[in-house]
Scaffold this motif. Structure first.
Motif, PDB file in Angstrom:
ATOM      1  N   THR A  82      91.158 -50.729 -59.736  1.00 43.35           N
ATOM      2  CA  THR A  82      91.472 -49.565 -60.576  1.00 43.35           C
ATOM      3  C   THR A  82      92.837 -49.771 -61.244  1.00 43.35           C
ATOM      4  OG1 THR A  82      92.378 -48.485 -58.601  1.00 43.35           O
ATOM      5  CG2 THR A  82      90.137 -47.878 -59.229  1.00 43.35           C
ATOM      6  N   GLU A  83      93.185 -48.837 -62.140  1.00 42.43           N
ATOM      7  CA  GLU A  83      94.436 -48.989 -62.905  1.00 42.43           C
ATOM      8  C   GLU A  83      95.422 -47.850 -62.687  1.00 42.43           C
ATOM      9  OE1 GLU A  83      95.164 -51.255 -65.563  1.00 42.43           O
ATOM     10  OE2 GLU A  83      93.455 -52.472 -64.919  1.00 42.43           O
ATOM     11  N   ARG A  84      94.924 -46.624 -62.530  1.00 45.93           N
ATOM     12  CA  ARG A  84      95.811 -45.469 -62.591  1.00 45.93           C
ATOM     13  C   ARG A  84      95.682 -44.480 -61.435  1.00 45.93           C
ATOM     14  NH1 ARG A  84      98.425 -48.102 -65.247  1.00 45.93           N
ATOM     15  NH2 ARG A  84      98.888 -47.998 -67.475  1.00 45.93           N
ATOM     16  N   ILE A  85      94.518 -44.411 -60.810  1.00 54.85           N
ATOM     17  CA  ILE A  85      94.308 -43.365 -59.796  1.00 54.85           C
ATOM     18  C   ILE A  85      95.218 -43.600 -58.576  1.00 54.85           C
ATOM     19  CG2 ILE A  85      92.347 -44.564 -58.675  1.00 54.85           C
ATOM     20  CD1 ILE A  85      91.053 -41.729 -58.395  1.00 54.85           C
ATOM     21  N   GLY A  86      95.750 -42.511 -57.998  1.00 52.12           N
ATOM     22  CA  GLY A  86      96.548 -42.617 -56.783  1.00 52.12           C
ATOM     23  C   GLY A  86      95.647 -42.788 -55.559  1.00 52.12           C
ATOM     24  N   ILE A  87      96.150 -43.507 -54.556  1.00 54.56           N
ATOM     25  CA  ILE A  87      95.352 -43.755 -53.346  1.00 54.56           C
ATOM     26  C   ILE A  87      96.191 -43.311 -52.144  1.00 54.56           C
ATOM     27  CG2 ILE A  87      94.048 -45.490 -52.045  1.00 54.56           C
ATOM     28  CD1 ILE A  87      94.624 -47.190 -54.830  1.00 54.56           C
ATOM     29  N   VAL A  88      95.673 -42.296 -51.439  1.00 56.47           N
ATOM     30  CA  VAL A  88      96.450 -41.694 -50.349  1.00 56.47           C
ATOM     31  C   VAL A  88      95.828 -42.079 -49.009  1.00 56.47           C
ATOM     32  CG1 VAL A  88      97.279 -39.531 -49.354  1.00 56.47           C
ATOM     33  CG2 VAL A  88      96.992 -39.723 -51.839  1.00 56.47           C
ATOM     34  N   ALA A  89      96.647 -42.609 -48.112  1.00 55.50           N
ATOM     35  CA  ALA A  89      96.170 -42.919 -46.766  1.00 55.50           C
ATOM     36  C   ALA A  89      96.926 -42.057 -45.767  1.00 55.50           C
ATOM     37  CB  ALA A  89      96.383 -44.396 -46.465  1.00 55.50           C
ATOM     38  N   THR A  90      96.235 -41.729 -44.667  1.00 54.90           N
ATOM     39  CA  THR A  90      96.789 -40.796 -43.682  1.00 54.90           C
ATOM     40  C   THR A  90      97.547 -41.514 -42.578  1.00 54.90           C
ATOM     41  OG1 THR A  90      95.049 -39.202 -44.118  1.00 54.90           O
ATOM     42  CG2 THR A  90      96.123 -39.046 -41.969  1.00 54.90           C
ATOM     43  N   VAL A  91      98.691 -40.950 -42.225  1.00 57.98           N
ATOM     44  CA  VAL A  91      99.489 -41.498 -41.136  1.00 57.98           C
ATOM     45  C   VAL A  91      99.813 -40.375 -40.150  1.00 57.98           C
ATOM     46  CG1 VAL A  91     101.847 -42.242 -40.595  1.00 57.98           C
ATOM     47  CG2 VAL A  91     100.555 -43.437 -42.330  1.00 57.98           C
ATOM     48  N   ALA A  92      99.589 -40.629 -38.875  1.00 59.30           N
ATOM     49  CA  ALA A  92      99.986 -39.661 -37.845  1.00 59.30           C
ATOM     50  C   ALA A  92     101.417 -39.979 -37.440  1.00 59.30           C
ATOM     51  CB  ALA A  92      99.045 -39.742 -36.652  1.00 59.30           C
ATOM     52  N   THR A  93     102.331 -39.081 -37.814  1.00 57.66           N
ATOM     53  CA  THR A  93     103.760 -39.330 -37.538  1.00 57.66           C
ATOM     54  C   THR A  93     104.008 -39.462 -36.034  1.00 57.66           C
ATOM     55  OG1 THR A  93     104.140 -36.949 -37.508  1.00 57.66           O
ATOM     56  CG2 THR A  93     104.528 -38.070 -39.586  1.00 57.66           C
ATOM     57  N   THR A  94     103.187 -38.767 -35.256  1.00 56.11           N
ATOM     58  CA  THR A  94     103.350 -38.773 -33.799  1.00 56.11           C
ATOM     59  C   THR A  94     103.188 -40.181 -33.210  1.00 56.11           C
ATOM     60  OG1 THR A  94     102.320 -36.601 -33.940  1.00 56.11           O
ATOM     61  CG2 THR A  94     102.600 -37.490 -31.748  1.00 56.11           C
ATOM     62  N   PHE A  95     102.395 -40.995 -33.866  1.00 51.11           N
ATOM     63  CA  PHE A  95     102.089 -42.308 -33.274  1.00 51.11           C
ATOM     64  C   PHE A  95     102.700 -43.494 -34.019  1.00 51.11           C
ATOM     65  CE2 PHE A  95      97.999 -39.809 -32.540  1.00 51.11           C
ATOM     66  CZ  PHE A  95      98.463 -39.279 -31.342  1.00 51.11           C
ATOM     67  N   TYR A  96     102.938 -43.351 -35.321  1.00 50.97           N
ATOM     68  CA  TYR A  96     103.371 -44.501 -36.113  1.00 50.97           C
ATOM     69  C   TYR A  96     104.880 -44.663 -36.000  1.00 50.97           C
ATOM     70  CZ  TYR A  96     100.453 -47.228 -39.339  1.00 50.97           C
ATOM     71  OH  TYR A  96      99.639 -48.175 -39.897  1.00 50.97           O
ATOM     72  N   PRO A  97     105.379 -45.778 -35.499  1.00 47.47           N
ATOM     73  CA  PRO A  97     106.832 -45.959 -35.483  1.00 47.47           C
ATOM     74  C   PRO A  97     107.371 -45.912 -36.921  1.00 47.47           C
ATOM     75  CG  PRO A  97     105.732 -47.656 -34.193  1.00 47.47           C
ATOM     76  CD  PRO A  97     104.656 -46.916 -34.938  1.00 47.47           C
ATOM     77  N   PRO A  98     108.464 -45.177 -37.163  1.00 52.88           N
ATOM     78  CA  PRO A  98     108.943 -44.979 -38.529  1.00 52.88           C
ATOM     79  C   PRO A  98     109.200 -46.281 -39.298  1.00 52.88           C
ATOM     80  CG  PRO A  98     110.182 -43.598 -37.000  1.00 52.88           C
ATOM     81  CD  PRO A  98     109.255 -44.428 -36.173  1.00 52.88           C
ATOM     82  N   PHE A  99     109.789 -47.274 -38.649  1.00 51.48           N
ATOM     83  CA  PHE A  99     110.088 -48.502 -39.393  1.00 51.48           C
ATOM     84  C   PHE A  99     108.798 -49.162 -39.880  1.00 51.48           C
ATOM     85  CE2 PHE A  99     111.039 -52.924 -40.187  1.00 51.48           C
ATOM     86  CZ  PHE A  99     112.250 -52.863 -40.869  1.00 51.48           C
ATOM     87  N   LEU A 100     107.782 -49.176 -38.987  1.00 48.30           N
ATOM     88  CA  LEU A 100     106.494 -49.787 -39.332  1.00 48.30           C
ATOM     89  C   LEU A 100     105.868 -49.069 -40.533  1.00 48.30           C
ATOM     90  CD1 LEU A 100     105.216 -52.085 -37.696  1.00 48.30           C
ATOM     91  CD2 LEU A 100     103.807 -50.412 -36.526  1.00 48.30           C
ATOM     92  N   ALA A 101     105.927 -47.724 -40.501  1.00 47.77           N
ATOM     93  CA  ALA A 101     105.337 -46.936 -41.600  1.00 47.77           C
ATOM     94  C   ALA A 101     106.127 -47.134 -42.889  1.00 47.77           C
ATOM     95  CB  ALA A 101     105.292 -45.462 -41.221  1.00 47.77           C
ATOM     96  N   ALA A 102     107.449 -47.115 -42.789  1.00 49.39           N
ATOM     97  CA  ALA A 102     108.286 -47.265 -43.993  1.00 49.39           C
ATOM     98  C   ALA A 102     108.009 -48.618 -44.641  1.00 49.39           C
ATOM     99  CB  ALA A 102     109.761 -47.145 -43.623  1.00 49.39           C
ATOM    100  N   ARG A 103     107.916 -49.653 -43.828  1.00 53.68           N
ATOM    101  CA  ARG A 103     107.700 -51.007 -44.354  1.00 53.68           C
ATOM    102  C   ARG A 103     106.292 -51.129 -44.950  1.00 53.68           C
ATOM    103  NH1 ARG A 103     106.876 -56.347 -41.411  1.00 53.68           N
ATOM    104  NH2 ARG A 103     107.728 -57.898 -42.852  1.00 53.68           N
ATOM    105  N   LEU A 104     105.311 -50.580 -44.235  1.00 56.84           N
ATOM    106  CA  LEU A 104     103.922 -50.641 -44.706  1.00 56.84           C
ATOM    107  C   LEU A 104     103.782 -49.941 -46.061  1.00 56.84           C
ATOM    108  CD1 LEU A 104     100.854 -51.115 -44.321  1.00 56.84           C
ATOM    109  CD2 LEU A 104     100.792 -49.034 -42.954  1.00 56.84           C
ATOM    110  N   PHE A 105     104.304 -48.722 -46.168  1.00 57.92           N
ATOM    111  CA  PHE A 105     104.107 -47.968 -47.410  1.00 57.92           C
ATOM    112  C   PHE A 105     104.982 -48.492 -48.551  1.00 57.92           C
ATOM    113  CE2 PHE A 105     101.400 -45.522 -44.870  1.00 57.92           C
ATOM    114  CZ  PHE A 105     100.505 -44.938 -45.752  1.00 57.92           C
ATOM    115  N   ALA A 106     106.118 -49.081 -48.230  1.00 53.15           N
ATOM    116  CA  ALA A 106     106.915 -49.726 -49.283  1.00 53.15           C
ATOM    117  C   ALA A 106     106.135 -50.931 -49.813  1.00 53.15           C
ATOM    118  CB  ALA A 106     108.276 -50.149 -48.738  1.00 53.15           C
ATOM    119  N   THR A 107     105.504 -51.667 -48.908  1.00 51.80           N
ATOM    120  CA  THR A 107     104.698 -52.823 -49.324  1.00 51.80           C
ATOM    121  C   THR A 107     103.504 -52.364 -50.162  1.00 51.80           C
ATOM    122  OG1 THR A 107     105.337 -53.990 -47.313  1.00 51.80           O
ATOM    123  CG2 THR A 107     103.408 -54.840 -48.473  1.00 51.80           C
ATOM    124  N   LEU A 108     102.818 -51.301 -49.687  1.00 52.29           N
ATOM    125  CA  LEU A 108     101.655 -50.790 -50.431  1.00 52.29           C
ATOM    126  C   LEU A 108     102.072 -50.254 -51.807  1.00 52.29           C
ATOM    127  CD1 LEU A 108      99.654 -48.980 -47.600  1.00 52.29           C
ATOM    128  CD2 LEU A 108      98.966 -51.045 -48.838  1.00 52.29           C
TER     129      LEU A 108
END
Ligand SMILES: Cc1cc2nc3c(=O)[nH]c(=O)nc-3n(C[C@H](O)[C@H](O)[C@H](O)COP(=O)(O)O)c2cc1C
Length: 431
Positions: free
Chosen positions: A91-117
């Protein structure tokens, strides 16, 4: 104009198992094709985003077995994260949202993953922040049971703080990429975070540069309790709700606007979108007949409803008398606002299960033109920003919305005609 999103109610899961119009569902399990096809259709229709629900438990709360979870594949969930770049590549323009449970995802892992995505999608990723509710999910991450509701949101608040700081640990102009000097990045524009909070600690910086959305992927949130709404008002770019009826929708928008102001933001800083499940036909009568058929099927599936209630309350509903008033659910630790609504209703469990509507804020039934008119009118009354479609995911159902309803909305000037900007955030805030 209104914004449109599509909520995939069972994430990267199994859709329409053994149902009419999903004849190829066995071929689609664990593959990207259905989701890629849907995203391309929704992009053609001008949707802002598609959002993948997620959870990380195979529930066996109802009757103490996995049967209700797996018989129709309803709680099978693949990890949505690897699906995001596959959808983005098609695709070219549509946003893609994925769900993260803050309770379980270590913040650094999530920050790095979503910055990469954010880089991989060229600025089209979003993050749906949930605190998760099931004890079974907590047990998969080493806890004995789910953390108490209020504390989950307190932790989530700090979680967003760390993650946001990590996303900004590289200044916007840190990457020099200058072949003449040979310098890739200016080390003076990269900073440690040294976060030391009550629940989380992280040194930082991230080991990758800021993404195209200025270090802030779009944040989505759907809390319904006061704690959930405050959390959304403080952090979210779009807030999703399934409160029932136009009056409640109006009040929800007004409530969120007040909370946004209390959080030091402007009412327009978060788009409020409501869940709907439009039922379309070639004529209004045909659509109504379809609605009646769907409701009848639902009424036959009391066990399915009780299994869903058992899951989000971590309490086996098979133990309760179907014809007695519903037990006091508020002491449970699940999706609090949903449980409270049921407790307040004063109905028996059977009555609740029989009337358990598909997740939607208002009923929309008719031809594409009449449903488009109902949506337009409702938005005028509510002052909301748009709708989140939560229909069944079959190629036929997606086509009905993308090629039937969306053109009818466009004809009325109610939705966008093409995307003006490259990133999800820019398109979401364009009007
Ligand atoms: C549109 C929408 C999407 C949601 N997506 C998820 C999800 O993917 N995973 C999850 O565990 N909860 C999900 N939830 C539940 C919410 O995050 C929230 O827990 C629920 O609405 C109850 O509100 P409360 O947490 O403030 O009590 C969703 C709710 C809505 C309305």
């Amino acid at each position: 104009m209104m914004h449109l999103g599509w909520f995939l109610t069972t994430g990267f899961g199994v859709y329409g198992w053994n149902q009419p119009w999903s004849g190829n569902s066995a071929d689609d399990v664990g593959r990207p094709d259905l989701f890629v096809d849907a995203a391309r259709s929704l992009e053609r229709a001008g949707f802002d985003f598609m959002m993948l629900e997620d959870s990380s438990v195979l529930p066996d709360v109802f009757r103490g077995t996995f049967e209700s979870s797996v018989r129709r594949g309803t709680t099978v969930r693949f990890d949505p994260m690897p699906l995001v770049p596959l959808i983005a590549a098609a695709t070219e323009r549509i946003g893609i949202v994925a769900t993260v449970a803050t309770t379980f995802y270590p913040p650094f892992l999530a920050a790095r993953l979503f910055a990469t995505l954010d880089h991989l999608t060229k600025g089209r990723v979003g993050i749906n922040l949930v605190t998760a509710s099931a004890d079974g999910a907590a047990q998969n991450y080493g806890l004995d049971k789910q953390i108490e509701h209020g504390l989950r949101y307190e932790m989530a608040d700090e979680w967003v703080d760390v993650v946001t700081q990590l996303w900004s640990s590289w200044d916007e102009d840190a990457v020099v990429a200058d072949p003449a000097s040979g310098v890739f990045a200016d080390h003076e524009k990269i900073h440690t975070v040294d976060f030391d909070g009550t629940y989380y600690k992280s040194r930082g910086p991230l080991n990758l540069p800021m993404g195209p959305q200025q270090g802030r992927p779009v944040i989505c949130q759907a809390g319904g309790s006061p704690a959930g709404k405050n959390f959304g008002a403080k952090h979210a770019d779009t807030i999703l709700s399934m409160v029932k009826g136009v009056d409640a929708m109006h009040e929800f928008r007004a409530d969120i606007s007040r909370r946004l102001i209390d959080a030091g933001r402007k009412p327009d800083d978060a788009k409020v979108m409501f869940l709907v499940n439009p039922i379309l036909g070639d004529t209004d009568e045909e659509a109504r007949a379809k609605r009646d058929r769907l409701r009848a099927q639902q009424r036959e599936n009391i066990d399915g409803v009780l299994a869903a209630m058992s899951y989000f309350s971590s309490t086996d509903f098979s133990q309760f008398d179907l014809d007695a008033p519903v037990p006091d659910l508020t002491r449970f630790n699940g999706h609090k606002s949903t449980l409270e609504d049921m407790a307040k209703s004063g109905k028996t469990l059977r009555e609740i299960a029989l009337n358990y509507k598909t997740i939607e804020s208002m009923e929309l039934v008719g031809t594409p033109d009449s449903v488009a008119a109902q949506m337009d009118e409702a938005m005028e009354e509510i002052g909301g920003d748009g709708f989140l479609i939560a229909s069944q995911v079959t190629r036929k159902a997606v086509a009905e919305i993308a090629d039937g309803l969306a053109p009818a909305l466009r004809k009325r000037g109610a939705i966008r005609d093409g995307y003006s900007k490259p990133t999800f955030r820019e398109n979401l805030t364009a009007f």
